[in-house]
Design a protein around this motif. Structure first.
Motif, PDB file in Angstrom:
ATOM      1  N   MET A 136      93.790   2.080 -40.466  1.00  0.00           N
ATOM      2  CA  MET A 136      93.032   3.023 -39.639  1.00  0.00           C
ATOM      3  C   MET A 136      91.933   2.296 -38.863  1.00  0.00           C
ATOM      4  O   MET A 136      91.693   2.567 -37.686  1.00  0.00           O
ATOM      5  N   ALA A 137      91.265   1.363 -39.545  1.00  0.00           N
ATOM      6  CA  ALA A 137      90.211   0.589 -38.873  1.00  0.00           C
ATOM      7  C   ALA A 137      90.806  -0.277 -37.775  1.00  0.00           C
ATOM      8  O   ALA A 137      90.211  -0.446 -36.704  1.00  0.00           O
ATOM      9  N   CYS A 138      91.996  -0.826 -38.022  1.00  0.00           N
ATOM     10  CA  CYS A 138      92.659  -1.690 -37.040  1.00  0.00           C
ATOM     11  C   CYS A 138      93.078  -0.894 -35.806  1.00  0.00           C
ATOM     12  O   CYS A 138      92.991  -1.387 -34.678  1.00  0.00           O
ATOM     13  N   LEU A 139      93.521   0.340 -35.994  1.00  0.00           N
ATOM     14  CA  LEU A 139      93.876   1.204 -34.859  1.00  0.00           C
ATOM     15  C   LEU A 139      92.650   1.479 -33.987  1.00  0.00           C
ATOM     16  O   LEU A 139      92.724   1.447 -32.760  1.00  0.00           O
ATOM     17  N   ARG A 140      91.527   1.740 -34.640  1.00  0.00           N
ATOM     18  CA  ARG A 140      90.281   1.964 -33.900  1.00  0.00           C
ATOM     19  C   ARG A 140      89.883   0.699 -33.139  1.00  0.00           C
ATOM     20  O   ARG A 140      89.494   0.747 -31.977  1.00  0.00           O
ATOM     21  N   TYR A 141      89.978  -0.444 -33.809  1.00  0.00           N
ATOM     22  CA  TYR A 141      89.673  -1.735 -33.189  1.00  0.00           C
ATOM     23  C   TYR A 141      90.588  -1.968 -31.980  1.00  0.00           C
ATOM     24  O   TYR A 141      90.142  -2.424 -30.922  1.00  0.00           O
ATOM     25  N   CYS A 142      91.866  -1.662 -32.144  1.00  0.00           N
ATOM     26  CA  CYS A 142      92.841  -1.854 -31.063  1.00  0.00           C
ATOM     27  C   CYS A 142      92.459  -1.043 -29.841  1.00  0.00           C
ATOM     28  O   CYS A 142      92.525  -1.540 -28.705  1.00  0.00           O
ATOM     29  N   HIS A 143      92.005   0.198 -30.044  1.00  0.00           N
ATOM     30  CA  HIS A 143      91.595   1.035 -28.918  1.00  0.00           C
ATOM     31  C   HIS A 143      90.329   0.489 -28.258  1.00  0.00           C
ATOM     32  O   HIS A 143      90.277   0.328 -27.029  1.00  0.00           O
ATOM     33  N   LEU A 144      89.319   0.191 -29.059  1.00  0.00           N
ATOM     34  CA  LEU A 144      88.025  -0.233 -28.508  1.00  0.00           C
ATOM     35  C   LEU A 144      88.111  -1.550 -27.751  1.00  0.00           C
ATOM     36  O   LEU A 144      87.445  -1.750 -26.745  1.00  0.00           O
ATOM     37  N   ASN A 145      88.947  -2.464 -28.252  1.00  0.00           N
ATOM     38  CA  ASN A 145      89.022  -3.816 -27.686  1.00  0.00           C
ATOM     39  C   ASN A 145      90.253  -4.042 -26.808  1.00  0.00           C
ATOM     40  O   ASN A 145      90.554  -5.176 -26.446  1.00  0.00           O
ATOM     41  N   LYS A 146      90.937  -2.945 -26.481  1.00  0.00           N
ATOM     42  CA  LYS A 146      92.150  -3.029 -25.666  1.00  0.00           C
ATOM     43  C   LYS A 146      93.127  -4.065 -26.234  1.00  0.00           C
ATOM     44  O   LYS A 146      93.764  -4.828 -25.516  1.00  0.00           O
ATOM     45  N   GLY A 147      93.194  -4.068 -27.567  1.00  0.00           N
ATOM     46  CA  GLY A 147      94.093  -4.983 -28.258  1.00  0.00           C
ATOM     47  C   GLY A 147      93.434  -6.269 -28.703  1.00  0.00           C
ATOM     48  O   GLY A 147      93.904  -6.937 -29.614  1.00  0.00           O
ATOM     49  N   GLY A 148      92.308  -6.637 -28.072  1.00  0.00           N
ATOM     50  CA  GLY A 148      91.631  -7.880 -28.436  1.00  0.00           C
ATOM     51  C   GLY A 148      92.437  -9.104 -28.040  1.00  0.00           C
ATOM     52  O   GLY A 148      93.217  -9.082 -27.085  1.00  0.00           O
ATOM     53  N   LYS A 149      92.288 -10.182 -28.792  1.00  0.00           N
ATOM     54  CA  LYS A 149      92.934 -11.449 -28.459  1.00  0.00           C
ATOM     55  C   LYS A 149      94.326 -11.599 -29.060  1.00  0.00           C
ATOM     56  O   LYS A 149      95.100 -12.444 -28.625  1.00  0.00           O
ATOM     57  N   LEU A 162      98.625  -6.947 -30.972  1.00  0.00           N
ATOM     58  CA  LEU A 162      97.719  -5.825 -30.752  1.00  0.00           C
ATOM     59  C   LEU A 162      97.594  -5.500 -29.263  1.00  0.00           C
ATOM     60  O   LEU A 162      97.568  -4.329 -28.873  1.00  0.00           O
ATOM     61  N   LYS A 163      97.538  -6.533 -28.420  1.00  0.00           N
ATOM     62  CA  LYS A 163      97.452  -6.306 -26.967  1.00  0.00           C
ATOM     63  C   LYS A 163      98.697  -5.590 -26.460  1.00  0.00           C
ATOM     64  O   LYS A 163      98.615  -4.655 -25.657  1.00  0.00           O
ATOM     65  N   LYS A 164      99.844  -6.032 -26.946  1.00  0.00           N
ATOM     66  CA  LYS A 164     101.096  -5.408 -26.511  1.00  0.00           C
ATOM     67  C   LYS A 164     101.158  -3.961 -26.975  1.00  0.00           C
ATOM     68  O   LYS A 164     101.571  -3.073 -26.214  1.00  0.00           O
ATOM     69  N   PHE A 165     100.732  -3.717 -28.217  1.00  0.00           N
ATOM     70  CA  PHE A 165     100.745  -2.343 -28.722  1.00  0.00           C
ATOM     71  C   PHE A 165      99.792  -1.468 -27.920  1.00  0.00           C
ATOM     72  O   PHE A 165     100.121  -0.331 -27.567  1.00  0.00           O
ATOM     73  N   TYR A 166      98.617  -2.000 -27.607  1.00  0.00           N
ATOM     74  CA  TYR A 166      97.653  -1.225 -26.821  1.00  0.00           C
ATOM     75  C   TYR A 166      98.237  -0.857 -25.459  1.00  0.00           C
ATOM     76  O   TYR A 166      98.124   0.288 -25.015  1.00  0.00           O
ATOM     77  N   ASN A 167      98.848  -1.813 -24.789  1.00  0.00           N
ATOM     78  CA  ASN A 167      99.421  -1.564 -23.461  1.00  0.00           C
ATOM     79  C   ASN A 167     100.510  -0.492 -23.505  1.00  0.00           C
ATOM     80  O   ASN A 167     100.678   0.269 -22.551  1.00  0.00           O
ATOM     81  N   ASN A 168     101.246  -0.431 -24.617  1.00  0.00           N
ATOM     82  CA  ASN A 168     102.352   0.531 -24.728  1.00  0.00           C
ATOM     83  C   ASN A 168     101.920   1.895 -25.266  1.00  0.00           C
ATOM     84  O   ASN A 168     102.687   2.862 -25.162  1.00  0.00           O
ATOM     85  N   HIS A 169     100.698   1.978 -25.842  1.00  0.00           N
ATOM     86  CA  HIS A 169     100.290   3.227 -26.502  1.00  0.00           C
ATOM     87  C   HIS A 169      98.856   3.623 -26.150  1.00  0.00           C
ATOM     88  O   HIS A 169      98.162   4.249 -26.949  1.00  0.00           O
ATOM     89  N   GLN A 170      98.413   3.290 -24.939  1.00  0.00           N
ATOM     90  CA  GLN A 170      97.024   3.551 -24.554  1.00  0.00           C
ATOM     91  C   GLN A 170      96.638   5.018 -24.703  1.00  0.00           C
ATOM     92  O   GLN A 170      95.581   5.345 -25.240  1.00  0.00           O
ATOM     93  N   LYS A 171      97.498   5.903 -24.247  1.00  0.00           N
ATOM     94  CA  LYS A 171      97.165   7.329 -24.239  1.00  0.00           C
ATOM     95  C   LYS A 171      96.998   7.881 -25.648  1.00  0.00           C
ATOM     96  O   LYS A 171      96.050   8.625 -25.940  1.00  0.00           O
ATOM     97  N   LEU A 172      97.930   7.517 -26.543  1.00  0.00           N
ATOM     98  CA  LEU A 172      97.843   8.020 -27.918  1.00  0.00           C
ATOM     99  C   LEU A 172      96.654   7.406 -28.653  1.00  0.00           C
ATOM    100  O   LEU A 172      95.985   8.084 -29.438  1.00  0.00           O
ATOM    101  N   LEU A 173      96.374   6.130 -28.401  1.00  0.00           N
ATOM    102  CA  LEU A 173      95.218   5.495 -29.040  1.00  0.00           C
ATOM    103  C   LEU A 173      93.923   6.170 -28.588  1.00  0.00           C
ATOM    104  O   LEU A 173      93.023   6.418 -29.401  1.00  0.00           O
ATOM    105  N   PHE A 174      93.823   6.476 -27.306  1.00  0.00           N
ATOM    106  CA  PHE A 174      92.637   7.160 -26.799  1.00  0.00           C
ATOM    107  C   PHE A 174      92.542   8.566 -27.390  1.00  0.00           C
ATOM    108  O   PHE A 174      91.459   9.035 -27.760  1.00  0.00           O
ATOM    109  N   LYS A 175      93.673   9.226 -27.488  1.00  0.00           N
ATOM    110  CA  LYS A 175      93.718  10.602 -27.990  1.00  0.00           C
ATOM    111  C   LYS A 175      93.192  10.695 -29.425  1.00  0.00           C
ATOM    112  O   LYS A 175      92.395  11.586 -29.757  1.00  0.00           O
TER     113      LYS A 175
END
Length: 353
Positions: free
Chosen positions: A26-39, A43-56
């Motif tokens: 759960m913490a990693c999902l929050r981190y992924c959203h806040l940091n747009k996947g980070g380095k 995580l970056k690839k997941f963020y790019n593919n799921h931006q809307k759900l992560l924001f939601k």
């Protein structure tokens, strides 16, 4: 889920120091959203593919923390992803909302409101506010559109674990235990209130709901927790998901992507070898077409000895491609669908990208 229990000393709360891959996820999902996947590439690839759900689900910090509270529905079950999926597949709407809404209203009370009120979200909001509780728009949206919201959340968690977090979990497991060992030493050498103040970065412990003394405190380490901790409380319990960097240097914790890549490719190679033999493919086909099939029946259908079947089954088991269990004195087999999905996902990510 490793648990160290300190016990009750001088009527102070019982202390549990445990590991929870689910709270970390759960913490990693929050981190992924806040940091747009980070380095990290995954995580970056997941963020790019799921931006809307992560924001939601993780755009609002309070809502993201409230989603983590749903893990408490596992009660005494080990905090594994498999157990979470089993729970989500069987949980009733009113029970899931009980945790999502902060446990201010009982399960039965929520069920009565959902069954009898024309605008259940309005009634729920009013009741929680009357109890001086907090409720946000995202939680109310979940009540109004439960089936769609639950389906989106289930898919997000499932995809995140299988495509990203499974490997992260393996890398962090020893570090969670190491951090907890250092916290245990800290606990034995310092005052409990001082330790809690340290973990909460000077913030006060939240007031219990209903108003009562704290009887149990759980400490759970996290690498990804943002901003610095998560607290989940109520009914005499306080769960603190604390920042591991208080005890370990995060530069030494960051998982090695190159090492992970090599390990993942090696696993793919081993699975490929196990699937390269025609006999094993036939066995997998039989198991798939007839779940719970016994090895003796496999041998009969294929016209080979049980010893040969056992050898093939052993190779498939070693690569986690089948699941074996006892039933009425016999070994029965099922195809491990999750492992095949991981294998195919890795092929898509690493070869067909």
């Amino acid at each position: 889920m490793a648990v160290f229990t300190v016990g009750i000393v001088n009527k102070e709360p019982k202390i549990e120091i445990q590991v929870s891959p689910l709270f970390e996820m759960m913490a990693c999902l929050r981190y992924c959203h806040l940091n747009k996947g980070g380095k990290q590439e995954d995580l970056k690839k997941f963020y790019n593919n799921h931006q809307k759900l992560l924001f939601k689900f993780y755009g609002n910090f309070e809502y993201g923390a409230q989603l983590a509270e749903c893990i408490l529905g596992l009660k005494n079950e080990e905090h594994t992803f498999e157990n979470l999926m089993k729970y989500l597949k069987s949980v009733k709407r009113e029970e899931f909302l009980y945790y999502l809404l902060g446990r201010y209203l009982s399960i039965n009370e929520i069920k009565k409101i959902l069954d009898n009120e024309k605008s259940p979200s309005d009634i729920i909001q009013q009741k929680i506010r009357n109890l001086k509780g907090n409720i946000n728009k995202e939680q109310l949206d979940f009540v109004k559109n439960y089936e769609d919201e639950f389906s989106d959340l289930f898919k997000l968690w499932n995809n995140f674990y299988k495509n990203v977090f499974r490997d992260i979990e393996l890398d962090l497991e020893s570090k969670w235990i190491q951090s907890n060992n250092l916290l245990m030493k800290d606990l034995l050498e310092s005052d409990l209130n001082q330790l809690i103040s340290k973990l909460l970065y000077g913030n006060q412990m939240p007031k219990q709901f209903p108003d009562s003394d704290i009887k149990l405190i759980r400490f759970i380490p996290s690498f990804f927790v943002t901003p610095r901790f998560i607290t989940i409380w109520g009914f005499g319990e306080l769960n603190i998901v604390y920042d591991m960097s208080l005890y370990l240097n995060k530069k030494n914790i960051t998982y090695n992507q190159k090492k992970d890549e090599e390990k993942s490719l090696k696993q793919m190679s081993e699975i490929g070898k196990s699937l390269s033999e025609l006999g094993r493919l036939k066995i997998l086909s039989l198991i798939s077409s007839k779940p719970k099939i016994k090895s003796q029946e496999i041998a009969q259908r294929m016209g080979i000895t049980t010893a040969t079947v056992s050898r093939h089954l052993s190779i498939l088991k070693n690569n986690n491609l089948i699941i074996e269990r006892k039933e009425n004195g016999y070994n029965i087999y099922n195809v491990n669908i999750d492992e095949f999905e991981k294998y195919f996902n890795n092929i898509r990510r690493k070869i067909l990208k």
